[in-house]
Design a protein around this motif. Structure first.
Motif, short mmCIF file in Angstrom:
data_model
loop_
_atom_site.label_atom_id
_atom_site.label_comp_id
_atom_site.label_asym_id
_atom_site.label_seq_id
_atom_site.Cartn_x
_atom_site.Cartn_y
_atom_site.Cartn_z
N LEU A 1 24.37 34.10 56.44
CA LEU A 1 25.08 35.34 56.78
C LEU A 1 25.21 36.25 55.57
O LEU A 1 25.03 37.46 55.66
N ALA A 2 25.49 35.64 54.42
CA ALA A 2 25.63 36.43 53.19
C ALA A 2 24.29 37.03 52.81
O ALA A 2 24.22 38.19 52.39
N GLU B 1 20.95 43.85 54.10
CA GLU B 1 21.22 45.10 54.81
C GLU B 1 21.77 46.17 53.87
O GLU B 1 21.33 47.31 53.87
N LYS B 2 22.74 45.74 53.06
CA LYS B 2 23.36 46.69 52.13
C LYS B 2 22.33 47.22 51.13
O LYS B 2 22.35 48.39 50.77
N CYS C 1 30.69 37.81 48.60
CA CYS C 1 29.51 38.45 49.20
C CYS C 1 29.86 39.07 50.55
O CYS C 1 29.41 40.15 50.89
N MET C 2 30.66 38.36 51.34
CA MET C 2 30.96 38.82 52.68
C MET C 2 31.97 39.97 52.67
O MET C 2 31.92 40.85 53.52
N GLU C 3 32.92 39.95 51.72
CA GLU C 3 34.02 40.91 51.77
C GLU C 3 33.82 42.09 50.82
O GLU C 3 34.34 43.17 51.07
N SER D 1 30.72 43.31 49.29
CA SER D 1 29.32 43.50 48.93
C SER D 1 29.08 44.84 48.22
O SER D 1 28.22 44.94 47.35
N GLU E 1 34.15 30.44 56.54
CA GLU E 1 34.48 31.59 57.39
C GLU E 1 35.97 31.93 57.36
O GLU E 1 36.48 32.64 58.21
N LYS F 1 21.88 37.86 54.80
CA LYS F 1 21.58 38.94 55.74
C LYS F 1 22.37 40.20 55.38
O LYS F 1 21.83 41.30 55.30
N LEU F 2 23.66 40.01 55.14
CA LEU F 2 24.53 41.14 54.83
C LEU F 2 24.07 41.85 53.56
O LEU F 2 23.94 43.08 53.53
N LEU F 3 23.80 41.07 52.52
CA LEU F 3 23.38 41.68 51.26
C LEU F 3 22.05 42.41 51.43
O LEU F 3 21.87 43.52 50.91
#
Lengths: 313, 447
Positions: free
Chosen positions: B213-214, B220-221, B180-182, B184, B27, B216-218
């Motif tokens: 978390l990654a 969503e995108k 992945c987090m920053e 995407s 994080e 989930k974010l991916l």
């Protein structure tokens, strides 16, 4: 200040596993059977176990001192050999005989062939066989357990089975019958064996295939008499042998398929000796015979490397 | 619409090792490290032919200027990562031993960007391949295989699957996770570029389940972009187990296909790209900025402040340690890369190369290895080997120079992942023995 950096080959992390920890787990797994031997056969079993363990340690230490090799007593493998040999002896064995068995196991089989990891056969098994051949009457005199009436001198379950009598399954399970120190109580041995499997010290492949093949052979021999087959499974040295002796790392194959072949071989030879040979018990001989074939088994069961499907080599 | 997470069909790799994750920096947002006073840029940071310097001592360079290139097909150009003056061209110790040419640039602190940095237009597969070459991009997961070669397979090969490798199975390293987090958007942009121009049908993003978390974010995108594009990108959640991210293991886990020994992923219709690589490809086409910066994880038991840093290529390890507030204890080992496959370095001279993704500084206690003892034939190396080899047998065969048997049991298949040595109760340095066995084999085959 020492500012030099270590440079070594990857990986730079280690799981923390060690030979000593593995041997310690085996010792822990053997404790229930040891306790049951004292319960069943009295305090003389402590003397036998103690003699075997101590003489194995001393023989290993002494041999390595005399031959100027690094001492490896600390890895506890000699303790395991001593325990296993003791578990394979009757409680009344004269202690000096046990010492000779330990000498055969540690000096001849283990150290003369290069120490841990190099022996061609299981030291405890060879120790037992040497004693069986040399002191056959002392090795086959089995006093009754403390729970049996003194006057009753029955045969061991193996001898009963050889004479077409069936022993009582319940007494086989908790060990109230004649036999060697560690082999009688099936429950204690199974607990120890499960501990080793759960701790991933041994894989279940060898015990399952070994005992399974004996069970199936017994079913076939008896015309599908379940009771006979269960008794075959629970009596003699089968459980001790399958969980603790046949799974010896050095003298069993290291690959999955090899383990299956090895264990089936052990089971079939055991059953053949029990049913058709002139001996009531054959676990030790079966394991010894299969020990010798391990290099051959490994040669024919070498796994195919990843991506070698269809490539001829 | 919700994107389904496809569980890996195989669940996990054959064998492998349950390594500790130690993703302490997961994080920690990427910090941009101030430009160091000098950078030393090696001329080979990839698999293939080394580059020749295209600059002379005294030349002025700006960020993004080409400073090294090669005519060879398997190679990748090298760009200046700072603006300033070429101070010298030296023979520099390589991370894996030996020496390579390197260009030393003294920064002028201006961070001027080269005039050649302009947006690229890509309209065909050929454009994409030439853009990949221009960007200097190599496989950023660690191998350093030039990307433009990966994107131009032989004509008889039909690619149908693109696997984006975000598994990041090595302990400590969190750079791909941060990507992945920053970034995407860049990841998805890159994926669509490759998918479109190479007409690939299936796209999978393979990621270990320890990065929820990654994932989930991916997801969503992807669902946000879904309406614009055709076939969806699928996320493959892999069980966390080392070496899940190894190319051949990953291909098998995702597609059930096995890359035959000696073949490339393309031979089974797959192309595997690291997640940071694919994002960088998109960024290059968007902005024209080649591979001059690299995100690295700085961690380990001896470093004061673990960080994720964006550093110019060629920044030295000593500069990085200084920026992380030095060490809290005397360093015992410096590793370029992860603890399973990274290279231990003899000093603080090494510089960050394109394919590096971590610098680990371990203290004395973590650096010392237990002394090896005799093999007890427990077989843990055999059951741990994802390539189905028998490391302990290979070690013995190499010690007696049995080249024929080494060939028969497949010594060359070993990828040196380290699972065998990690699991060895006798603490035997099995990877070292495997490397030795390969050398014995190669020498024996030549005769």
């Amino acid at each position: 200040m020492d500012n030099k950096l270590h440079v070594s080959s990857s990986p730079h992390l280690h799981s923390g596993a060690s030979t000593t920890k593995i041997m310690l787990d085996v010792i822990i797994a053997l404790i229930p059977a040891g306790i049951m031997s004292v319960v069943l056969f009295g305090f003389r079993s402590v003397a036998v176990i103690f003699t075997c363990v101590l003489s194995c340690i001393l023989f290993e230490y002494g041999f390595q001192k005399i031959s100027k090799k690094p001492t490896t007593v600390c890895n506890l493998s000699a303790v395991v050999t001593g325990l296993l040999l003791a578990y394979n002896l009757p409680v009344g064995i004269p202690l000096w005989m046990a010492v000779i068995g330990c000498a055969a196991a540690i000096i001849v089989v283990k150290q003369c062939f290069g120490g841990i990891g190099q022996n061609f056969a299981n030291p405890a098994i060879v120790g037992r066989i040497v004693m069986l051949v040399s002191f056959s009457s002392a090795m086959s005199t089995f006093p009754p357990t403390v729970f049996m009436a003194d006057a009753v001198t029955t045969a061991t379950p193996m001898q009963l089975l050889a004479n077409d009598q069936t022993p009582d399954v319940l007494s086989l399970l908790w060990g109230n019958h004649q036999g060697t120190l560690g082999e009688t109580c099936a429950i204690a041995l199974i607990i120890g064996g499960l501990y080793l499997i759960i701790k991933r010290v041994i894989s279940p492949v060898i015990p399952v295939c070994f005992m399974g093949s004996v069970f199936v052979m017994a079913l076939i021999k008896s015309g599908f008499d379940i009771n006979f087959a269960v008794c075959q499974l629970l009596s003699g040295g089968l459980i001790l042998g399958a969980f603790f002796m046949a799974t010896d790392y050095t003298t069993s194959p290291i690959n999955f398929k090899g383990k299956i072949v090895f264990a089936l071989g052990c089971g079939i030879i055991t059953a053949c000796i029990r049913f058709w040979a002139n001996l009531p018990e054959g676990v030790s001989y079966a394991i010894l015979l299969m020990n010798i074939t391990v290099p051959l088994i490994e040669r024919i069961t070498t796994p195919r490397p990843f991506g070698w499907e269809g490539i001829k080599k | 619409m919700k994107i389904k997470t496809v569980l890996s069909p195989n669940g996990h790799v054959h064998g492998g090792a349950k390594v500790p994750h130690r993703k302490n920096t997961s994080e920690f947002k990427t910090e941009i490290m101030p430009t160091p006073s000098t950078v030393t840029i090696p001329m080979q940071m990839h698999i293939g032919a080394p580059c020749e310097p295209t600059v002379k001592v005294g030349d002025k360079v700006k960020i993004g200027d080409i400073i090294g290139d090669s005519q060879a097909f398997v190679s990748a150009p090298v760009h200046a990562s700072v603006s300033g003056t070429v101070k010298s061209i030296i023979d520099f110790p390589a991370q894996n031993g030996g020496y390579i040419k390197a260009v030393v640039i003294e920064s002028d602190g201006q961070n001027e960007v080269s005039d050649s940095i302009i947006e690229k237009t890509v309209t065909s597969a050929a454009d994409l391949v030439s853009a990949a070459r221009e960007s200097g991009l190599v496989g950023l997961g660690g191998a350093g295989f030039p990307t433009h070669i990966k994107l131009s397979p032989k004509s008889d090969v039909r690619l149908d699957t693109l696997i984006i490798n975000a598994a990041e199975c090595e302990p400590y390293i969190t750079t791909d996770y941060r990507e992945c987090m920053e970034n995407s958007e860049d990841i998805l942009g890159g994926i669509y570029l490759v998918k479109k121009h190479l007409s690939i049908k299936n796209v999978y993003i393979a990621i270990e389940d320890n990065k929820p978390l990654a994932i989930k974010l991916l997801a969503e995108k992807i669902s946000a972009m879904r309406s614009e594009e055709g076939e969806p990108i699928r996320i493959v959640k892999l069980k966390s187990r080392y070496p899940q991210g190894a190319e051949k293991v990953l291909i098998q886990a995702v597609t059930k296909r096995k890359v035959p020994s000696g073949c490339l992923p393309a031979d089974v219709g797959c192309i595997v790209m690291n997640v940071t690589s694919v994002a960088l490809l998109h960024r290059f086409i968007k902005t024209g900025m080649p591979l001059v910066n690299k995100r690295i994880t700085v961690d380990g038991s001896a470093i004061n402040q673990p960080k994720n840093l964006l550093v110019p290529i060629g920044t030295s390890v000593s500069d990085i340690i200084e920026f992380c507030n030095g060490c809290k204890s005397i360093p015992g080992k410096i590793i370029m890369g992860g603890p399973m496959m990274g290279m231990a370095q003899p000093n603080l001279l090494p510089v960050i190369q394109k394919q590096n993704n971590a610098v680990l500084i371990l203290n004395k206690a973590d650096a010392t290895k237990k002394e090896e003892s005799a093999c007890i034939r427990c077989g843990r190396c055999v059951s741990a080997c994802p390539m189905n080899l028998m490391p302990t047998l290979i070690e013995r065969l190499a010690s007696i120079n049995d080249v024929e048997s080494l060939d028969r049991i497949g010594v060359t298949v070993c990828m040196e992942c380290g699972c065998c040595a990690f699991n060895c109760p006798a603490s035997r340095p099995l990877v070292q023995y495997m490397r030795n066995a390969k050398a014995v084999y190669r020498k024996g085959i030549k005769k």
